[in-house]
Design a protein around this motif. Structure first.
Motif, mmCIF file in Angstrom:
data_model
loop_
_atom_site.group_PDB
_atom_site.id
_atom_site.type_symbol
_atom_site.label_atom_id
_atom_site.label_comp_id
_atom_site.label_asym_id
_atom_site.label_seq_id
_atom_site.Cartn_x
_atom_site.Cartn_y
_atom_site.Cartn_z
ATOM 1 N N ARG A 196 0.852 -1.185 0.000
ATOM 2 C CA ARG A 196 0.000 0.000 0.000
ATOM 3 C C ARG A 196 0.890 1.238 0.000
ATOM 4 N NH1 ARG A 196 -5.225 1.505 1.003
ATOM 5 N NH2 ARG A 196 -5.573 3.516 2.016
ATOM 6 N N ILE A 197 0.529 2.197 -0.854
ATOM 7 C CA ILE A 197 1.207 3.492 -0.894
ATOM 8 C C ILE A 197 0.134 4.566 -0.823
ATOM 9 C CG2 ILE A 197 2.443 5.107 -2.410
ATOM 10 C CD1 ILE A 197 4.167 2.861 -3.361
ATOM 11 N N THR A 198 0.317 5.549 0.043
ATOM 12 C CA THR A 198 -0.673 6.618 0.187
ATOM 13 C C THR A 198 0.047 7.963 0.270
ATOM 14 O OG1 THR A 198 -2.095 5.113 1.446
ATOM 15 C CG2 THR A 198 -2.652 7.448 1.499
ATOM 16 N N TYR A 199 -0.341 8.882 -0.615
ATOM 17 C CA TYR A 199 0.224 10.231 -0.603
ATOM 18 C C TYR A 199 -0.781 11.180 0.055
ATOM 19 C CZ TYR A 199 1.969 14.754 -2.181
ATOM 20 O OH TYR A 199 2.433 16.048 -2.221
ATOM 21 N N THR A 200 -0.312 11.944 1.042
ATOM 22 C CA THR A 200 -1.158 12.894 1.767
ATOM 23 C C THR A 200 -0.596 14.292 1.588
ATOM 24 O OG1 THR A 200 -1.687 11.203 3.403
ATOM 25 C CG2 THR A 200 -2.159 13.472 4.000
ATOM 26 N N LEU A 260 1.325 -1.126 -7.893
ATOM 27 C CA LEU A 260 2.295 -1.525 -6.876
ATOM 28 C C LEU A 260 3.049 -2.768 -7.358
ATOM 29 C CD1 LEU A 260 0.162 -1.056 -3.634
ATOM 30 C CD2 LEU A 260 1.533 0.623 -4.896
ATOM 31 N N ARG A 261 4.372 -2.731 -7.241
ATOM 32 C CA ARG A 261 5.187 -3.819 -7.742
ATOM 33 C C ARG A 261 6.570 -3.768 -7.093
ATOM 34 N NH1 ARG A 261 4.755 0.503 -10.639
ATOM 35 N NH2 ARG A 261 6.300 1.196 -12.179
ATOM 36 N N LEU A 262 7.352 -4.766 -7.383
ATOM 37 C CA LEU A 262 8.667 -4.925 -6.792
ATOM 38 C C LEU A 262 9.572 -3.730 -7.070
ATOM 39 C CD1 LEU A 262 10.882 -6.784 -5.473
ATOM 40 C CD2 LEU A 262 11.389 -7.546 -7.819
ATOM 41 N N ASN A 263 10.277 -3.293 -6.039
ATOM 42 C CA ASN A 263 11.320 -2.280 -6.160
ATOM 43 C C ASN A 263 12.604 -2.907 -5.625
ATOM 44 O OD1 ASN A 263 12.930 -0.020 -6.268
ATOM 45 N ND2 ASN A 263 11.528 1.311 -5.144
ATOM 46 N N ARG A 323 3.142 7.403 2.800
ATOM 47 C CA ARG A 323 3.139 6.223 3.672
ATOM 48 C C ARG A 323 3.293 4.993 2.782
ATOM 49 N NH1 ARG A 323 1.100 6.532 8.851
ATOM 50 N NH2 ARG A 323 0.091 4.485 8.653
ATOM 51 N N VAL A 324 4.298 4.188 3.095
ATOM 52 C CA VAL A 324 4.589 2.985 2.313
ATOM 53 C C VAL A 324 4.509 1.778 3.245
ATOM 54 C CG1 VAL A 324 6.244 1.810 0.816
ATOM 55 C CG2 VAL A 324 6.145 4.310 0.826
ATOM 56 N N ALA A 325 3.598 0.861 2.932
ATOM 57 C CA ALA A 325 3.455 -0.379 3.701
ATOM 58 C C ALA A 325 4.123 -1.509 2.929
ATOM 59 C CB ALA A 325 1.983 -0.695 3.951
ATOM 60 N N TYR A 326 4.983 -2.261 3.607
ATOM 61 C CA TYR A 326 5.653 -3.394 2.975
ATOM 62 C C TYR A 326 6.211 -4.301 4.078
ATOM 63 C CZ TYR A 326 10.163 -1.179 4.033
ATOM 64 O OH TYR A 326 11.242 -0.616 4.679
ATOM 65 N N ALA A 327 6.232 -5.590 3.812
ATOM 66 C CA ALA A 327 6.840 -6.577 4.712
ATOM 67 C C ALA A 327 6.327 -6.438 6.146
ATOM 68 C CB ALA A 327 8.364 -6.462 4.673
ATOM 69 N N GLY A 328 5.034 -6.138 6.305
ATOM 70 C CA GLY A 328 4.447 -6.061 7.617
ATOM 71 C C GLY A 328 4.750 -4.803 8.402
ATOM 72 N N ARG A 329 5.322 -3.797 7.755
ATOM 73 C CA ARG A 329 5.628 -2.538 8.440
ATOM 74 C C ARG A 329 5.174 -1.370 7.582
ATOM 75 N NH1 ARG A 329 12.026 -1.213 7.774
ATOM 76 N NH2 ARG A 329 11.263 0.563 8.982
ATOM 77 N N THR A 330 5.068 -0.203 8.194
ATOM 78 C CA THR A 330 4.688 1.009 7.468
ATOM 79 C C THR A 330 5.662 2.119 7.837
ATOM 80 O OG1 THR A 330 2.338 0.401 7.463
ATOM 81 C CG2 THR A 330 2.869 2.711 7.047
#
Length: 298
Positions: A87-91, A104-107, A135-142
């Motif tokens: 998940r990626i969210t721009y505020t 959303l894909r591999l970086n 906010r970037v959510a990946y691998a169980g963390r944000t």
């Protein structure tokens, strides 16, 4: 891209070009199906010291992004591990609600990826200012990141869109879908028609001072059109005729379709100067490009 990596990336690109002789394909012509819009592969950056263990983000916008009503947030992965965002969210205080990232894909580690962000149709036109946060959510963390915007992508969009909304409340602007011509064949002159449709609310005046050309379409006999047309918000429909010629006839300009039928209009709304981009509809763009091809003898 951050300045500390720019030199390394350019060197890597030049090296690849000189070894392979390959070049990037041109953007597709107008009418290409959107789901197949190409995106750049991740750039694996040459090592430059140990990784910082952090992610970095910045905003960018190509002409095709602008035509599609979006921008992109580029995330630099300066860690030792591959990152796959869930998940990626721009505020941003200039937007009424958070904007989710798409595709959303591999970086991979020591690489960067661009993720599209749809620009909101109704930004906050008050006096709010950035900066934006990601906010970037990946691998169980944000993680929450500051977002660089060196080219003022958001500020320019909000100013242009808020002006467009104000103009729409007075007299929306659009181009007619037909492009009449003086004759068929090479060397012909066409006519673009910019239509101002008053909203019917009294008390406002819109003046169209100038209309700029595009890489493909230019004013016949000049560098820009200067109609200086006056439109009352409760007056009649105003049709502004703009004699047009093909500005260029090389293949490249026809391939670069994103900005070929998007015109910068300089205007004054109740005396306040501003400018906005008015894009032709798909039907109008098709007619304008067909005219240019015919006028070029292609």
């Amino acid at each position: 891209m951050s300045s500390r990596l720019l030199g390394a990336v350019l060197a890597a690109l030049l090296c690849c070009t000189s070894c392979t002789g390959a070049s990037e394909p041109e953007a597709g012509q107008a009418g290409s199906p959107e789901p197949s819009v190409p995106t750049l592969s991740p750039i694996r950056l040459p090592p430059k010291g140990p990784p910082t263990g952090r992610l970095y983000a910045d905003l960018r916008q190509s002409s095709r992004d602008a035509a599609l009503g979006r921008m992109e947030v580029w995330v630099e992965n300066d860690t030792r591990r591959d990152v796959t965002p869930t998940r990626i969210t721009y505020t941003d205080p200039r937007f009424r609600r958070p904007v989710p990232g798409e595709r959303l894909r591999l970086n991979p580690s020591r690489s960067e990826r661009g993720y599209p962000l749809a620009l909101p149709a109704e930004p906050d036109c008050g006096q709010h200012h950035g900066p934006g946060r990601l906010r970037v959510a990946y691998a169980g963390r944000t993680v929450t990141l500051p977002v660089a915007d060196d080219n003022d992508v958001v500020a320019r969009y909000v100013a242009s869109r808020c002006l467009e909304l104000a103009v729409d409340r007075v007299a929306p602007l659009r181009f007619a879908d037909r492009v009449p011509v003086d004759r068929a064949g090479e060397g012909s002159t066409g006519t673009l028609v910019l239509v101002a449709q008053p909203a019917g609310v009294p008390g406002h005046v819109l003046r169209i001072d100038a209309v700029g050309g595009t890489p493909l379409l230019g004013a016949a006999g000049g560098s820009a059109w200067r109609p200086r047309a006056r439109v009352r918000s409760d007056g009649p429909v105003v049709r502004i005729e703009l004699p047009v010629r093909a500005a260029r006839c090389d293949d490249h300009v026809f391939m670069e379709s994103a900005g070929a039928t998007a015109f910068l209009v300089s205007l004054r709304l109740d005396g306040r100067p501003g400018s906005l981009v008015v894009r032709m509809s798909p039907a109008g763009a098709s007619a304008a490009i067909a005219f240019a091809r015919d006028s070029c003898g292609l």
